[in-house]
Design a protein around this motif. Structure first.
Motif, PDB file in Angstrom:
ATOM      1  N   ALA A 263      11.508 -22.470   9.320  1.00 47.38           N
ATOM      2  CA  ALA A 263      10.627 -21.376   8.963  1.00 47.38           C
ATOM      3  C   ALA A 263      10.384 -20.977   7.719  1.00 47.38           C
ATOM      4  O   ALA A 263       9.274 -20.738   7.155  1.00 47.38           O
ATOM      5  N   GLU A 264      11.422 -21.154   6.872  1.00 49.82           N
ATOM      6  CA  GLU A 264      11.542 -20.755   5.423  1.00 49.82           C
ATOM      7  C   GLU A 264      10.521 -21.783   4.839  1.00 49.82           C
ATOM      8  O   GLU A 264       9.647 -21.434   4.118  1.00 49.82           O
ATOM      9  N   ILE A 265      10.666 -22.984   4.999  1.00 55.28           N
ATOM     10  CA  ILE A 265       9.998 -24.168   4.458  1.00 55.28           C
ATOM     11  C   ILE A 265       8.440 -23.781   4.713  1.00 55.28           C
ATOM     12  O   ILE A 265       7.688 -24.014   3.970  1.00 55.28           O
ATOM     13  N   PHE A 266       8.386 -23.836   6.052  1.00 55.34           N
ATOM     14  CA  PHE A 266       6.849 -23.391   6.547  1.00 55.34           C
ATOM     15  C   PHE A 266       6.073 -22.401   5.583  1.00 55.34           C
ATOM     16  O   PHE A 266       5.019 -22.523   5.332  1.00 55.34           O
ATOM     17  N   GLY A 267       6.811 -21.294   5.533  1.00 57.65           N
ATOM     18  CA  GLY A 267       6.318 -20.028   4.804  1.00 57.65           C
ATOM     19  C   GLY A 267       5.991 -20.492   3.355  1.00 57.65           C
ATOM     20  O   GLY A 267       5.124 -19.726   2.654  1.00 57.65           O
ATOM     21  N   ARG A 268       6.483 -21.279   2.525  1.00 54.94           N
ATOM     22  CA  ARG A 268       6.127 -21.752   1.258  1.00 54.94           C
ATOM     23  C   ARG A 268       4.860 -22.312   1.204  1.00 54.94           C
ATOM     24  O   ARG A 268       3.870 -22.023   0.330  1.00 54.94           O
TER      25      ARG A 268
ATOM     26  N   ALA B  19       5.860 -14.484   7.764  1.00 54.01           N
ATOM     27  CA  ALA B  19       6.424 -13.385   8.326  1.00 54.01           C
ATOM     28  C   ALA B  19       6.607 -13.664  10.095  1.00 54.01           C
ATOM     29  O   ALA B  19       7.497 -13.449  10.759  1.00 54.01           O
ATOM     30  N   GLN B  20       5.382 -14.175  10.560  1.00 53.31           N
ATOM     31  CA  GLN B  20       5.445 -14.622  11.817  1.00 53.31           C
ATOM     32  C   GLN B  20       6.590 -15.858  12.319  1.00 53.31           C
ATOM     33  O   GLN B  20       7.130 -15.737  13.276  1.00 53.31           O
ATOM     34  N   MET B  21       6.376 -16.629  11.551  1.00 55.05           N
ATOM     35  CA  MET B  21       7.411 -17.842  11.696  1.00 55.05           C
ATOM     36  C   MET B  21       8.715 -17.545  11.439  1.00 55.05           C
ATOM     37  O   MET B  21       9.841 -17.855  12.295  1.00 55.05           O
TER      38      MET B  21
ATOM     39  N   LEU C 186       1.345 -17.118  22.361  1.00 52.92           N
ATOM     40  CA  LEU C 186       0.465 -17.648  23.105  1.00 52.92           C
ATOM     41  C   LEU C 186      -1.000 -17.583  22.898  1.00 52.92           C
ATOM     42  O   LEU C 186      -1.936 -18.296  23.005  1.00 52.92           O
ATOM     43  N   ASP C 187      -1.314 -16.425  22.192  1.00 52.49           N
ATOM     44  CA  ASP C 187      -2.560 -15.773  22.004  1.00 52.49           C
ATOM     45  C   ASP C 187      -2.750 -15.892  20.326  1.00 52.49           C
ATOM     46  O   ASP C 187      -4.200 -15.843  20.133  1.00 52.49           O
ATOM     47  N   ASP C 188      -2.023 -16.194  19.628  1.00 52.48           N
ATOM     48  CA  ASP C 188      -2.290 -15.733  18.273  1.00 52.48           C
ATOM     49  C   ASP C 188      -1.707 -17.102  17.600  1.00 52.48           C
ATOM     50  O   ASP C 188      -2.360 -18.233  17.050  1.00 52.48           O
ATOM     51  N   LEU C 189      -0.335 -17.263  17.181  1.00 56.83           N
ATOM     52  CA  LEU C 189       0.350 -18.121  16.392  1.00 56.83           C
ATOM     53  C   LEU C 189       0.174 -19.577  17.167  1.00 56.83           C
ATOM     54  O   LEU C 189      -0.117 -20.558  16.453  1.00 56.83           O
ATOM     55  N   GLY C 190       0.225 -19.551  18.252  1.00 55.02           N
ATOM     56  CA  GLY C 190       0.426 -21.093  19.060  1.00 55.02           C
ATOM     57  C   GLY C 190      -1.256 -21.760  19.004  1.00 55.02           C
ATOM     58  O   GLY C 190      -1.294 -22.682  18.265  1.00 55.02           O
TER      59      GLY C 190
END
Length: 266
Positions: A210-215, A222-224, A245-249
């Motif tokens: 999640a930290e790497i994705f956030g970069r 924050a979502q991840m 299911l409705d946003d991040l995905g």
């Protein structure tokens, strides 16, 4: 220097080992080895651990036990019934684990060309040998490139409808916990493999993923990070699940397809 999970030649290293299993989980791993061998006998080619237990990051009473069994022949209903009984027994007998995930496949499927970047990748890089001869010796090495990204998690758009159906059918806190753990894990891993080729390495750690994705996607960081936390501490509130299911995905599925394409149908 940041460790990126690769060997000297740039191939993904196997992420776990029996030597990393923490003392609290040694009895359940020993029991799994014994029970699997007894239950399957000559039908079993090999068995593997995967997840936080062989990575040495499991939390007593919170983490589940991941197992992959390879049979000499393709699986029959009796083989699946045996796996269900084994999983239930281990979960009931050991308070150190919160559930058992048992994957069961014939060795020919695991070594097939069709599964080269699916189950083959999973076995070769994310599984730790527990019993029998290691099938990874017959599989290629893998690099953290766009091909691996596409063929591992490039199917999120097809998975989302199944998750929605599961969420609509769920009604108990236990069911929502299980769904939230499975969905959040998948999303965090997909988020990581989305950026994996740009980062140039591999990790199986969800918080690090999640930290790497956030970069690369600070607007979604924050979502991840929150999803990684739910993967470790599942939520009973269905609202948490529907956020995924409705946003991040859906956003992640669209972004993934745009950058890496879609997974080859299997």
């Amino acid at each position: 220097m940041e460790r990126r999970g690769l060997d000297a030649y740039g191939y993904v290293e196997r992420e776990g080992s029996l030597g990393r299993v923490q003392g609290a989980f040694a009895p359940v791993v020993a029991a799994a080895r014994g029970r699997i061998g007894e239950a399957y006998g000559q039908r079993l080619h090999s068995a593997y651990l995967h997840g936080s237990v062989p990575r040495g990051t499991a939390r007593p009473g919170r983490s589940d036990l991941g197992l992959l069994l390879a049979l000499h022949r393709e699986c029959a209903d009796e083989d699946r019934d045996t796996a269900e009984v084994l999983a239930r027994g281990l979960d009931q007998d050991f308070a150190e684990i919160d559930g058992v995930g048992m994957l069961l496949h014939g060795k020919d499927t695991l070594l097939s060309e069709r599964e080269r970047y699916g189950l083959g990748w999973f076995l070769a890089c994310l599984c730790t040998p527990l019993l029998g001869a290691d099938l990874a010796e017959h599989l290629p090495r893998y690099r953290p490139d766009s091909l691996l990204a596409r063929e591992t998690n490039g199917d999120l758009a097809t998975v989302l409808p199944r998750w929605r159906a599961g969420a609509q059918a769920a009604s108990t806190p236990a069911e929502y916990r299980e769904l939230s753990r499975d969905v959040s894990r998948h999303l965090v891993r997909t988020g990581f493999t989305l950026v994996m080729p740009r980062w140039g390495g591999w990790t199986g750690d969800l918080a690090e993923s999640a930290e790497i994705f956030g970069r690369y996607y600070p607007e979604r960081a924050a979502q991840m990070r929150a999803a990684a936390a739910v993967a470790l501490d599942p939520a009973e509130d269905p609202a948490v699940l529907y956020t995924y299911l409705d946003d991040l995905g859906p956003w992640l599925a669209d972004e993934y397809t745009a950058r890496h394409g879609t997974k080859t149908p299997r």
